[in-house]
Design an enzyme around this catalytic site. Structure first.
Site: not given
Length: 158
Positions: A75-76, A112-113, A127
């Site tokens: 990824c950039h 992707m972000e 969590d």
């Protein structure tokens, strides 16, 4: 169009975007977590031992989206203009749905972000609540919509 993250010899590469034009880009990813009644009520009533579950998950999702380039090797690094995390609870199924919306202007980025943001937001819920439920299920993470760049507008109407 073939796979873009491999060179002619099959070695992994980062795609060269230097010649691409900057465009406005948006991406929206979605996912969900299924919890038990105790967790659902603790989140809804704000009584989880670790604090404001959805508030912390929101922050974690935004932070993750901003750091996607550090987590996904090819990824950039992109500058996010906006990242928003939203939750919707479904009491009848004990599910919490998460949406991550990302905006940027650049040569690449946003999908992707958004996917990373929604994934980490849901993992954060897990969590923070795992002491109450070890059987939570995270799933159905997908790109719901994107716009901008060479592929234009894509709408995944699942």
């Amino acid at each position: 169009m073939g796979l873009t993250h491999f060179d002619k010899d099959g070695k992994a590469i980062m795609v060269d975007v230097t010649e691409k034009e900057d465009t406005s880009r948006i991406a929206i990813a979605k996912g969900k977590i299924k919890v038990n009644r105790e967790v659902y009520d603790a989140i809804k009533n704000g009584t989880a031992a670790k604090g404001d579950v959805l508030g912390v998950a929101t922050t974690a999702g935004i932070m993750a989206a901003k750091k996607t380039w550090e987590l996904i090797p090819m990824c950039h690094m992109i500058n996010l203009g906006s990242c928003k995390i939203d939750f919707e609870s479904k009491e009848e199924t004990l599910e919490i749905y998460c949406t991550c919306s990302v905006k940027t202007v650049g040569k690449t980025g946003a999908e992707m972000e958004a996917l990373t943001g929604v994934s980490v937001a849901l993992l954060t819920i897990y969590d923070m609540c795992k002491a109450l439920d070890k059987t939570m299920e995270i799933g159905e993470i997908y790109l719901a919509e994107k716009d901008g760049g060479k592929s234009g507008h894509i709408l995944n109407e699942r």
